[in-house]
Design an enzyme around this catalytic site. Structure first.
Site, PDB file in Angstrom:
ATOM      1  N   CYS A  85     -13.140  44.911 -51.742  1.00 41.76           N
ATOM      2  CA  CYS A  85     -11.894  44.796 -50.965  1.00 41.76           C
ATOM      3  C   CYS A  85     -11.619  43.341 -50.583  1.00 41.76           C
ATOM      4  CB  CYS A  85     -11.932  45.753 -49.780  1.00 41.76           C
ATOM      5  SG  CYS A  85     -10.271  46.125 -49.192  1.00 41.76           S
ATOM      6  N   ARG A 142      -6.334  49.267 -46.548  1.00 37.16           N
ATOM      7  CA  ARG A 142      -5.490  48.059 -46.666  1.00 37.16           C
ATOM      8  C   ARG A 142      -5.954  47.232 -47.873  1.00 37.16           C
ATOM      9  NH1 ARG A 142      -4.363  44.373 -42.292  1.00 37.16           N
ATOM     10  NH2 ARG A 142      -2.261  44.385 -43.098  1.00 37.16           N
ATOM     11  N   HIS A 178     -14.196  50.873 -51.194  1.00 39.42           N
ATOM     12  CA  HIS A 178     -15.408  50.684 -50.386  1.00 39.42           C
ATOM     13  C   HIS A 178     -16.521  51.686 -50.725  1.00 39.42           C
ATOM     14  CE1 HIS A 178     -13.726  47.841 -47.383  1.00 39.42           C
ATOM     15  NE2 HIS A 178     -12.594  48.448 -47.664  1.00 39.42           N
ATOM     16  N   GLU A 180     -19.507  51.424 -50.110  1.00 40.18           N
ATOM     17  CA  GLU A 180     -20.497  51.419 -49.013  1.00 40.18           C
ATOM     18  C   GLU A 180     -20.112  52.381 -47.893  1.00 40.18           C
ATOM     19  OE1 GLU A 180     -18.299  49.238 -49.707  1.00 40.18           O
ATOM     20  OE2 GLU A 180     -17.369  48.468 -47.891  1.00 40.18           O
TER      21      GLU A 180
HETATM   22  N1  GLN Z   1      -6.498  43.730 -45.928  1.00 36.66           N
HETATM   23  C1  GLN Z   1      -7.714  42.966 -45.993  1.00 36.66           C
HETATM   24  C2  GLN Z   1      -7.467  41.562 -46.519  1.00 36.66           C
HETATM   25  O1  GLN Z   1      -6.420  41.288 -46.999  1.00 36.66           O
HETATM   26  C3  GLN Z   1      -8.750  43.661 -46.870  1.00 36.66           C
HETATM   27  C4  GLN Z   1      -9.114  44.986 -46.258  1.00 36.66           C
HETATM   28  C5  GLN Z   1     -10.514  45.435 -46.529  1.00 36.66           C
HETATM   29  O2  GLN Z   1     -11.404  44.658 -46.879  1.00 36.66           O
HETATM   30  N2  GLN Z   1     -10.731  46.694 -46.284  1.00 36.66           N
HETATM   31  O3  GLN Z   1      -8.312  40.737 -46.451  1.00 36.66           O
END
Ligand code: GLN
Length: 207
Positions: A85, A142, A178, A180
């Site tokens: 992410c 996100r 994710h 994890e």
């Molecule tokens: N929205 C976050 C970013 O832009 C990433 C979100 C996440 O790691 N779950 O850094």
């Protein structure tokens, strides 16, 4: 002396985000996990995970702790790095809306927060080419959207909209979700096998 079959030592960048979940998952999968915040923490690891969190915060702390250049160098030298992410954003060669330099090691383009408010978070079962067994239950929070993957990048999983959700380029691994946060250790095991391969190659080269 370390033995050939020792569990790999995997560092988890512990500046911000869900590093503790990664470390717990690695231990459950049989790796040695070391949470790291200092350049000296990079000395004895076979691979590094950059966790999810807030990529702007993590890049700021990478600078503050003088970690960006040492990590970039290790990645360029072939040490496995996995970004989940926010970590995938930091690994991407192109990333939108970051206010300072990131690692930019992997030939992918990531658009931050690209899935819109109403679907900020979603879960779905993904077919992942590199994993045996059933689809992987993927949790997106996100998440960034990987909108381009270069010719040397293997796409491991895609979303129904055609964007890339998991990819590998040599010893670099990126997932926009994710693993994890599940109880499925298959991605961590895949990364451990990348760490073992790197360690064997590094030991052979130093003989
Ligand atoms: N929205 C976050 C970013 O832009 C990433 C979100 C996440 O790691 N779950 O850094």
């Amino acid at each position: 002396m370390t033995l050939r079959n020792d569990p790999p030592a995997i560092g988890v960048l512990a500046l911000q985000g869900d590093f503790a979940e990664h470390a717990a998952m690695l231990r459950a999968a049989g790796a040695r996990a070391a949470e790291g915040r200092l350049p000296s923490d990079l000395a004895a690891i076979d691979a590094l995970i950059i966790p999810g969190g807030e990529s702007t915060t993590i890049t700021r702390l990478l600078d503050l702790y003088d970690l960006r250049e040492p990590i970039r160098r290790l990645g360029a030298e072939g040490m496995p790095i996995w970004g989940t992410c926010a970590g995938a954003i930091i690994l991407a060669r192109e990333a939108t809306d970051l206010d300072r330099p990131h690692l930019a090691l992997m030939d992918i383009a990531a658009r931050r927060n690209a899935f819109g408010r109403q679907v900020d978070s979603f879960e779905l079962d993904l077919d992942v080419t590199a994993l045996a067994g059933p689809p992987f239950h993927a949790i997106f929070i996100r998440a960034p959207r990987i909108e381009r993957a270069g010719a040397t990048v293997d796409v491991l999983a895609s979303l129904p909209d055609g964007s890339v959700a998991a990819a590998r380029e040599g010893r670099l691994l990126a997932t926009t979700f994710h693993p994890e946060l599940t109880s499925d250790t298959r991605f961590h095991e895949l990364f451990m096998s990348m760490a073992r391969a790197y360690r064997s190659a590094a030991r052979a080269a130093s003989k």
